[in-house]
Scaffold this motif. Sequence first.
Motif, PDB file in Angstrom:
ATOM      1  N   ASP A   1     -16.797  -5.107  -1.558  1.00  0.00           N
ATOM      2  CA  ASP A   1     -16.037  -5.030  -2.806  1.00  0.00           C
ATOM      3  C   ASP A   1     -14.921  -4.004  -2.680  1.00  0.00           C
ATOM      4  N   ARG A   2     -15.214  -2.876  -2.054  1.00  0.00           N
ATOM      5  CA  ARG A   2     -14.173  -1.868  -1.816  1.00  0.00           C
ATOM      6  C   ARG A   2     -13.083  -2.441  -0.910  1.00  0.00           C
ATOM      7  N   GLU A   3     -13.492  -3.202   0.101  1.00  0.00           N
ATOM      8  CA  GLU A   3     -12.519  -3.804   1.008  1.00  0.00           C
ATOM      9  C   GLU A   3     -11.694  -4.874   0.294  1.00  0.00           C
ATOM     10  N   ARG A   4     -12.317  -5.601  -0.632  1.00  0.00           N
ATOM     11  CA  ARG A   4     -11.584  -6.606  -1.411  1.00  0.00           C
ATOM     12  C   ARG A   4     -10.476  -5.926  -2.226  1.00  0.00           C
ATOM     13  N   LYS A   5     -10.808  -4.790  -2.833  1.00  0.00           N
ATOM     14  CA  LYS A   5      -9.809  -4.033  -3.594  1.00  0.00           C
ATOM     15  C   LYS A   5      -8.706  -3.521  -2.671  1.00  0.00           C
ATOM     16  N   LEU A   6      -9.081  -3.113  -1.465  1.00  0.00           N
ATOM     17  CA  LEU A   6      -8.085  -2.639  -0.500  1.00  0.00           C
ATOM     18  C   LEU A   6      -7.168  -3.781  -0.064  1.00  0.00           C
ATOM     19  N   ILE A   7      -7.720  -4.974   0.097  1.00  0.00           N
ATOM     20  CA  ILE A   7      -6.893  -6.138   0.464  1.00  0.00           C
ATOM     21  C   ILE A   7      -5.866  -6.409  -0.636  1.00  0.00           C
ATOM     22  N   LYS A   8      -6.285  -6.288  -1.894  1.00  0.00           N
ATOM     23  CA  LYS A   8      -5.329  -6.456  -3.001  1.00  0.00           C
ATOM     24  C   LYS A   8      -4.224  -5.410  -2.925  1.00  0.00           C
ATOM     25  N   LYS A   9      -4.594  -4.174  -2.594  1.00  0.00           N
ATOM     26  CA  LYS A   9      -3.601  -3.104  -2.481  1.00  0.00           C
ATOM     27  C   LYS A   9      -2.662  -3.360  -1.300  1.00  0.00           C
ATOM     28  N   ILE A  10      -3.202  -3.893  -0.215  1.00  0.00           N
ATOM     29  CA  ILE A  10      -2.362  -4.244   0.940  1.00  0.00           C
ATOM     30  C   ILE A  10      -1.378  -5.333   0.550  1.00  0.00           C
ATOM     31  N   ASP A  11      -1.849  -6.343  -0.186  1.00  0.00           N
ATOM     32  CA  ASP A  11      -0.948  -7.417  -0.645  1.00  0.00           C
ATOM     33  C   ASP A  11       0.160  -6.861  -1.533  1.00  0.00           C
ATOM     34  N   LYS A  12      -0.199  -5.929  -2.428  1.00  0.00           N
ATOM     35  CA  LYS A  12       0.798  -5.297  -3.300  1.00  0.00           C
ATOM     36  C   LYS A  12       1.826  -4.536  -2.454  1.00  0.00           C
ATOM     37  N   THR A  13       1.351  -3.847  -1.433  1.00  0.00           N
ATOM     38  CA  THR A  13       2.239  -3.074  -0.567  1.00  0.00           C
ATOM     39  C   THR A  13       3.147  -3.996   0.238  1.00  0.00           C
ATOM     40  N   LEU A  14       2.603  -5.110   0.733  1.00  0.00           N
ATOM     41  CA  LEU A  14       3.438  -6.074   1.460  1.00  0.00           C
ATOM     42  C   LEU A  14       4.533  -6.632   0.552  1.00  0.00           C
ATOM     43  N   GLN A  15       4.221  -6.825  -0.716  1.00  0.00           N
ATOM     44  CA  GLN A  15       5.225  -7.294  -1.669  1.00  0.00           C
ATOM     45  C   GLN A  15       6.304  -6.228  -1.876  1.00  0.00           C
ATOM     46  N   LEU A  16       5.906  -4.958  -1.920  1.00  0.00           N
ATOM     47  CA  LEU A  16       6.883  -3.872  -2.038  1.00  0.00           C
ATOM     48  C   LEU A  16       7.824  -3.849  -0.833  1.00  0.00           C
ATOM     49  N   ILE A  17       7.271  -4.097   0.353  1.00  0.00           N
ATOM     50  CA  ILE A  17       8.103  -4.142   1.553  1.00  0.00           C
ATOM     51  C   ILE A  17       9.101  -5.279   1.439  1.00  0.00           C
ATOM     52  N   GLU A  18       8.611  -6.436   1.008  1.00  0.00           N
ATOM     53  CA  GLU A  18       9.484  -7.603   0.861  1.00  0.00           C
ATOM     54  C   GLU A  18      10.594  -7.342  -0.162  1.00  0.00           C
ATOM     55  N   ASP A  19      10.249  -6.613  -1.228  1.00  0.00           N
ATOM     56  CA  ASP A  19      11.224  -6.297  -2.279  1.00  0.00           C
ATOM     57  C   ASP A  19      12.099  -5.098  -1.923  1.00  0.00           C
ATOM     58  N   GLU A  20      11.878  -4.522  -0.729  1.00  0.00           N
ATOM     59  CA  GLU A  20      12.610  -3.348  -0.236  1.00  0.00           C
ATOM     60  C   GLU A  20      12.440  -2.139  -1.158  1.00  0.00           C
ATOM     61  N   GLU A  21      11.247  -1.990  -1.718  1.00  0.00           N
ATOM     62  CA  GLU A  21      10.942  -0.837  -2.563  1.00  0.00           C
ATOM     63  C   GLU A  21       9.824   0.009  -1.956  1.00  0.00           C
ATOM     64  N   TYR A  22       9.478  -0.249  -0.725  1.00  0.00           N
ATOM     65  CA  TYR A  22       8.379   0.439  -0.049  1.00  0.00           C
ATOM     66  C   TYR A  22       8.872   1.764   0.514  1.00  0.00           C
ATOM     67  N   GLY A  23       8.010   2.766   0.466  1.00  0.00           N
ATOM     68  CA  GLY A  23       8.316   4.046   1.099  1.00  0.00           C
ATOM     69  C   GLY A  23       8.852   5.094   0.148  1.00  0.00           C
ATOM     70  N   TRP A  24       8.953   4.752  -1.119  1.00  0.00           N
ATOM     71  CA  TRP A  24       9.476   5.679  -2.120  1.00  0.00           C
ATOM     72  C   TRP A  24       8.373   6.004  -3.113  1.00  0.00           C
ATOM     73  N   CYS A  25       8.284   7.250  -3.511  1.00  0.00           N
ATOM     74  CA  CYS A  25       7.265   7.705  -4.446  1.00  0.00           C
ATOM     75  C   CYS A  25       7.458   7.024  -5.800  1.00  0.00           C
ATOM     76  N   GLU A  26       6.386   6.447  -6.332  1.00  0.00           N
ATOM     77  CA  GLU A  26       6.451   5.780  -7.633  1.00  0.00           C
ATOM     78  C   GLU A  26       6.623   6.774  -8.778  1.00  0.00           C
ATOM     79  N   SER A  27       6.257   8.031  -8.537  1.00  0.00           N
ATOM     80  CA  SER A  27       6.326   9.033  -9.595  1.00  0.00           C
ATOM     81  C   SER A  27       7.687   9.739  -9.653  1.00  0.00           C
ATOM     82  N   CYS A  28       8.146  10.245  -8.508  1.00  0.00           N
ATOM     83  CA  CYS A  28       9.383  11.042  -8.515  1.00  0.00           C
ATOM     84  C   CYS A  28      10.546  10.385  -7.771  1.00  0.00           C
ATOM     85  N   GLY A  29      10.279   9.351  -6.985  1.00  0.00           N
ATOM     86  CA  GLY A  29      11.348   8.606  -6.326  1.00  0.00           C
ATOM     87  C   GLY A  29      11.819   9.135  -4.981  1.00  0.00           C
TER      88      GLY A  29
END
Length: 147
Positions: free
Chosen positions: A86-114
């Motif tokens: 179950d923990r790994e399933r949640k991690l897979i969802k987070k990986i998918d979210k991160t891959l989407q951020l990479i695709e959207d070119e928004e990866y690597g920047w802090c969500e809080s302060c930028g």
Amino acid sequence: MPTQEKQQNNQLAGDIKPYETSKGEEYMSDAMRTHFTKILNSWKLQLMQEVDRTMHHMKDEAANFPDPADRASQEEEFSLELRARDRERKLIKKIDKTLQLIEDEEYGWCESCGVEIGIRRLEARPTADLCIDCKTLAEIKEKQVGK
């Protein structure tokens, strides 16, 4: 546990060498995004394989033991495995979210302060969405609240 996750992450992406920046290279260039996409896809593949292994193990080991102690032991073992999956399933969802951020070119920047999260932090935890300062503050607040 963070060290265990870091060790697991290093094992998962063991065949991918750390990214070496070129002089004057822009942060989160195409090459960097490709590098992190490889890391994340490799990690996701290994997690999916572990899920398959668990399913086969549980099917193969499923037995109706006549002894209640043996049955309880087996149920506890399966419960622990399912909790880990179950923990790994949640991690897979987070990986998918991160891959989407990479695709959207928004990866690597802090969500809080930028600000830039940093390549070494992202290699240690590719799904990080906060810079080290914001993450530290969030952990201090969490400790104070007692969450």
